[in-house]
Design an enzyme around this catalytic site. Structure first.
Site, PDB file in Angstrom:
ATOM      1  N   THR A 115      -4.804   3.394  17.496  1.00 37.78           N
ATOM      2  CA  THR A 115      -3.380   3.515  17.160  1.00 37.78           C
ATOM      3  C   THR A 115      -2.493   2.756  18.129  1.00 37.78           C
ATOM      4  O   THR A 115      -2.848   2.604  19.319  1.00 37.78           O
ATOM      5  CB  THR A 115      -3.002   5.015  17.169  1.00 37.78           C
ATOM      6  OG1 THR A 115      -1.587   5.139  17.132  1.00 37.78           O
ATOM      7  CG2 THR A 115      -3.482   5.726  18.440  1.00 37.78           C
ATOM      8  N   LYS A 156      -6.765   9.131  22.245  1.00 43.48           N
ATOM      9  CA  LYS A 156      -7.133   7.879  21.564  1.00 43.48           C
ATOM     10  C   LYS A 156      -7.316   6.747  22.581  1.00 43.48           C
ATOM     11  O   LYS A 156      -8.221   5.911  22.442  1.00 43.48           O
ATOM     12  CB  LYS A 156      -6.057   7.502  20.540  1.00 43.48           C
ATOM     13  CG  LYS A 156      -5.902   8.457  19.378  1.00 43.48           C
ATOM     14  CD  LYS A 156      -7.096   8.522  18.450  1.00 43.48           C
ATOM     15  CE  LYS A 156      -7.329   7.258  17.673  1.00 43.48           C
ATOM     16  NZ  LYS A 156      -8.459   7.409  16.707  1.00 43.48           N
TER      17      LYS A 156
HETATM   18  P1  NAD Z   1      -6.336  12.508   8.994  1.00 43.14           P
HETATM   19  O1  NAD Z   1      -5.896  13.615   9.889  1.00 43.14           O
HETATM   20  O2  NAD Z   1      -5.721  12.356   7.650  1.00 43.14           O
HETATM   21  O3  NAD Z   1      -7.916  12.584   8.769  1.00 43.14           O
HETATM   22  C1  NAD Z   1      -8.812  12.798   9.808  1.00 43.14           C
HETATM   23  C2  NAD Z   1     -10.150  13.132   9.162  1.00 43.14           C
HETATM   24  O4  NAD Z   1     -11.104  13.339  10.216  1.00 43.14           O
HETATM   25  C3  NAD Z   1     -10.132  14.413   8.323  1.00 43.14           C
HETATM   26  O5  NAD Z   1     -10.770  14.186   7.090  1.00 43.14           O
HETATM   27  C4  NAD Z   1     -10.916  15.412   9.164  1.00 43.14           C
HETATM   28  O6  NAD Z   1     -11.588  16.379   8.386  1.00 43.14           O
HETATM   29  C5  NAD Z   1     -11.883  14.492   9.906  1.00 43.14           C
HETATM   30  N1  NAD Z   1     -12.385  15.058  11.159  1.00 43.14           N
HETATM   31  C6  NAD Z   1     -11.659  15.667  12.133  1.00 43.14           C
HETATM   32  N2  NAD Z   1     -12.478  16.064  13.126  1.00 43.14           N
HETATM   33  C7  NAD Z   1     -13.732  15.667  12.784  1.00 43.14           C
HETATM   34  C8  NAD Z   1     -15.007  15.762  13.401  1.00 43.14           C
HETATM   35  N3  NAD Z   1     -15.151  16.366  14.590  1.00 43.14           N
HETATM   36  N4  NAD Z   1     -16.074  15.263  12.776  1.00 43.14           N
HETATM   37  C9  NAD Z   1     -15.949  14.654  11.562  1.00 43.14           C
HETATM   38  N5  NAD Z   1     -14.773  14.547  10.914  1.00 43.14           N
HETATM   39  C10 NAD Z   1     -13.680  15.041  11.521  1.00 43.14           C
HETATM   40  O7  NAD Z   1      -6.149  11.192   9.854  1.00 43.14           O
HETATM   41  P2  NAD Z   1      -5.712   9.741   9.400  1.00 43.14           P
HETATM   42  O8  NAD Z   1      -4.242   9.684   9.415  1.00 43.14           O
HETATM   43  O9  NAD Z   1      -6.483   9.329   8.201  1.00 43.14           O
HETATM   44  O10 NAD Z   1      -6.205   8.899  10.665  1.00 43.14           O
HETATM   45  C11 NAD Z   1      -7.490   8.292  10.698  1.00 43.14           C
HETATM   46  C12 NAD Z   1      -7.627   7.532  12.006  1.00 43.14           C
HETATM   47  O11 NAD Z   1      -6.601   6.536  12.063  1.00 43.14           O
HETATM   48  C13 NAD Z   1      -7.413   8.412  13.242  1.00 43.14           C
HETATM   49  O12 NAD Z   1      -8.339   8.028  14.195  1.00 43.14           O
HETATM   50  C14 NAD Z   1      -5.998   8.096  13.698  1.00 43.14           C
HETATM   51  O13 NAD Z   1      -5.918   8.216  15.104  1.00 43.14           O
HETATM   52  C15 NAD Z   1      -5.860   6.654  13.264  1.00 43.14           C
HETATM   53  N6  NAD Z   1      -4.502   6.214  12.943  1.00 43.14           N
HETATM   54  C16 NAD Z   1      -3.710   6.947  12.103  1.00 43.14           C
HETATM   55  C17 NAD Z   1      -2.443   6.466  11.771  1.00 43.14           C
HETATM   56  C18 NAD Z   1      -1.521   7.242  10.856  1.00 43.14           C
HETATM   57  O14 NAD Z   1      -0.338   6.898  10.762  1.00 43.14           O
HETATM   58  N7  NAD Z   1      -1.981   8.254  10.137  1.00 43.14           N
HETATM   59  C19 NAD Z   1      -1.994   5.256  12.296  1.00 43.14           C
HETATM   60  C20 NAD Z   1      -2.835   4.537  13.166  1.00 43.14           C
HETATM   61  C21 NAD Z   1      -4.093   5.026  13.462  1.00 43.14           C
HETATM   62  O1  DAU Z   2       1.947   5.174  15.416  1.00 41.08           O
HETATM   63  C1  DAU Z   2       0.737   5.551  14.809  1.00 41.08           C
HETATM   64  C2  DAU Z   2       0.678   7.058  14.742  1.00 41.08           C
HETATM   65  O2  DAU Z   2       1.599   7.441  13.739  1.00 41.08           O
HETATM   66  C3  DAU Z   2      -0.698   7.591  14.445  1.00 41.08           C
HETATM   67  O3  DAU Z   2      -1.561   7.264  15.504  1.00 41.08           O
HETATM   68  C4  DAU Z   2      -0.668   9.108  14.262  1.00 41.08           C
HETATM   69  O4  DAU Z   2      -1.942   9.564  13.862  1.00 41.08           O
HETATM   70  C5  DAU Z   2       0.338   9.444  13.193  1.00 41.08           C
HETATM   71  O5  DAU Z   2       0.470  10.845  13.096  1.00 41.08           O
HETATM   72  C6  DAU Z   2       1.703   8.822  13.501  1.00 41.08           C
HETATM   73  O6  DAU Z   2       2.312   9.460  14.643  1.00 41.08           O
HETATM   74  P1  DAU Z   2       3.863   9.836  14.671  1.00 41.08           P
HETATM   75  O7  DAU Z   2       4.066  10.933  15.623  1.00 41.08           O
HETATM   76  O8  DAU Z   2       4.701   8.624  14.807  1.00 41.08           O
HETATM   77  O9  DAU Z   2       4.014  10.350  13.144  1.00 41.08           O
HETATM   78  P2  DAU Z   2       4.834  11.539  12.507  1.00 41.08           P
HETATM   79  O10 DAU Z   2       4.799  11.367  11.018  1.00 41.08           O
HETATM   80  O11 DAU Z   2       4.455  12.870  13.050  1.00 41.08           O
HETATM   81  O12 DAU Z   2       6.332  11.246  12.998  1.00 41.08           O
HETATM   82  C7  DAU Z   2       7.002  10.052  12.660  1.00 41.08           C
HETATM   83  C8  DAU Z   2       8.367  10.102  13.325  1.00 41.08           C
HETATM   84  O13 DAU Z   2       9.141  11.147  12.709  1.00 41.08           O
HETATM   85  C9  DAU Z   2       8.309  10.436  14.806  1.00 41.08           C
HETATM   86  O14 DAU Z   2       9.321   9.706  15.489  1.00 41.08           O
HETATM   87  C10 DAU Z   2       8.634  11.928  14.852  1.00 41.08           C
HETATM   88  C11 DAU Z   2       9.555  12.124  13.660  1.00 41.08           C
HETATM   89  N1  DAU Z   2       9.467  13.454  13.015  1.00 41.08           N
HETATM   90  C12 DAU Z   2       8.235  13.900  12.622  1.00 41.08           C
HETATM   91  C13 DAU Z   2       8.095  15.140  12.046  1.00 41.08           C
HETATM   92  C14 DAU Z   2       6.728  15.648  11.618  1.00 41.08           C
HETATM   93  C15 DAU Z   2      10.611  14.219  12.798  1.00 41.08           C
HETATM   94  O15 DAU Z   2      11.745  13.795  13.135  1.00 41.08           O
HETATM   95  N2  DAU Z   2      10.461  15.449  12.232  1.00 41.08           N
HETATM   96  C16 DAU Z   2       9.253  15.951  11.858  1.00 41.08           C
HETATM   97  O16 DAU Z   2       9.212  17.112  11.343  1.00 41.08           O
END
Ligand code: NAD
Ligand code: DAU
Length: 334
Positions: free
Chosen positions: A120, A149
């Protein structure tokens, strides 16, 4: 290719699994099915993947699946939500650090193709106005999530340096799109706005995030798998950081709901003001470009959530209500 997709039942992993099955790959999915994981997220291709419910921290399970005939392990398995890591960071260290070490050991020992660690932009910490973090910038994570991470990234690079393990790291910005668990900003606010509930915007709402549609992220990961170089890090971004308040107003506009639903609440502790990464490397070296502008992506996402209310109901049980009560219950007005 034959791929092991760990965490393949979460939002990005399931979109990626479907994307790879459609491209003709053989896909195995390993997922613990935590609160964030749902096998149904893979529904369109579930019959075409081999699904194993299990833990990436469990060496026996991982060693049984990481075999020399795999072209790659793509690791999405993680605790992924910053607010939860503030409430309790235990599972974050366990899965995000220990789990990656178990995967690295297995990849190294088995001689399988490579490990793509999905990381990330949060590992860089906040970026000053008009600045961007490159792949060479320092890692200065702020939250327990981001530091777990960053620790995993460092382990991957250390395995590469010490053992020559074939690893690649990607660092993407905020994703949005179908099947995202409604704890994250966009699906949480969609869920609440559809029910005419208040939207808890942290602080002044001017924190900036660079939103990338999950499909664009999946195409970027495919490009890295196809042509990325072992030992390299690739940033992935749309390239246009936007203040949260503007994203929320755009969502409300799309839903035809009033801005008066926005409620400014006490800020997230350690809340990074701005994320912005330089994604020139993946664009120049691997020819990737994002295709979905935020306006188009939000419209599609709103339509998906409107059409999948049964999915929202299925994934939000009593655990979700308890989590919301713990995080937002006593939150003061900003
Ligand atoms: P998510 O929370 O939607 O999914 C995570 C998945 O991992 C789930 O299906 C959960 O059941 C599984 N999991 C958790 N612990 C586990 C374990 N011990 N063994 C096997 N499976 C397990 O997450 P996501 O948003 O799809 O993120 C996926 C990856 O991408 C993460 O590594 C996150 O750090 C990274 N990432 C996410 C974002 C974002 O905006 N969502 C952005 C950049 C990077
Ligand atoms: O930047 C990549 C990351 O983006 C990933 O690595 C993470 O897995 C993913 O969860 C996300 O992190 P953020 O903390 O940026 O995402 P989130 O959706 O929680 O929040 C986005 C922005 O919105 C952040 O500035 C916090 C704000 N926010 C979030 C929530 C849940 C609010 O203002 N109110 C809220 O209730």
């Amino acid at each position: 290719m034959k791929l092991l997709v760990t965490g393949g039942a979460g939002v990005i992993g399931s979109n990626f699994g479907a994307h790879r099955v459609e491209a003709g790959d053989e896909v195995l999915v390993l997922d613990l099915l935590t609160y964030a994981g749902h096998a149904e997220n893979l529904a369109p291709v579930l019959a075409d993947v081999r699904f194993v419910q299990g833990d990436i921290c469990d060496k026996g399970t991982v060693d049984g699946l990481v075999t020399s005939d795999l072209d790659a392990v793509v690791n999405f398995a993680a605790e992924s939500h910053v607010d939860r890591s503030i409430l309790d960071s235990g599972d974050f260290v366990r899965t995000n650090v220990l789990g990656v070490q178990v995967l690295l050991d297995a990849v190294q020992r088995s001689g399988c193709g490579r490990l793509l660690q999905v990381s990330t932009d949060e590992v860089y910490g906040p970026t000053a106005p008009r600045q961007v973090a490159t792949e060479r910038s320092n890692l200065e994570p702020s939250s327990p999530y981001a530091s777990s991470k960053a620790a995993a990234d460092l382990l991957c690079l250390a395995f590469r340096q010490t053992h020559g393990t074939p690893v690649l790291i990607t660092r993407c910005t905020n994703n949005y799109g179908p099947h995202q668990y409604p704890e994250k900003l966009i699906p949480l606010f969609l869920l609440r706005a559809m029910a005419d509930e208040e939207l808890p915007l942290y602080g002044d709402g001017l924190h900036e995030r660079d939103w990338l549609h999950v499909e664009d992220h999946c195409r970027a990961l495919s490009a890295v798998l196809a042509d990325g170089k072992d030992g390299e890090v690739y940033n992935i971004a749309y390239g246009e950081p936007v203040p949260n308040r503007l994203v929320v107003e755009a969502l409300l506009h799309e839903l035809d709901k009033p801005d008066t639903l926005i409620r400014s609440v006490e800020d997230r502790p350690g809340h990074d003001r701005r994320y912005a990464v330089d994604s020139k490397k993946i664009r120049a070296d691997l020819g990737w470009e994002p295709r979905i502008p935020l306006g188009t992506g939000l419209r599609r996402t709103v339509a998906w959530y409107r059409d999948h209310r049964e999915w929202l109901e299925a994934v939000t049980g009593p655990e979700f209500d308890q989590y919301c009560a713990a995080l937002y219950g006593d939150r003061k007005q900003a």
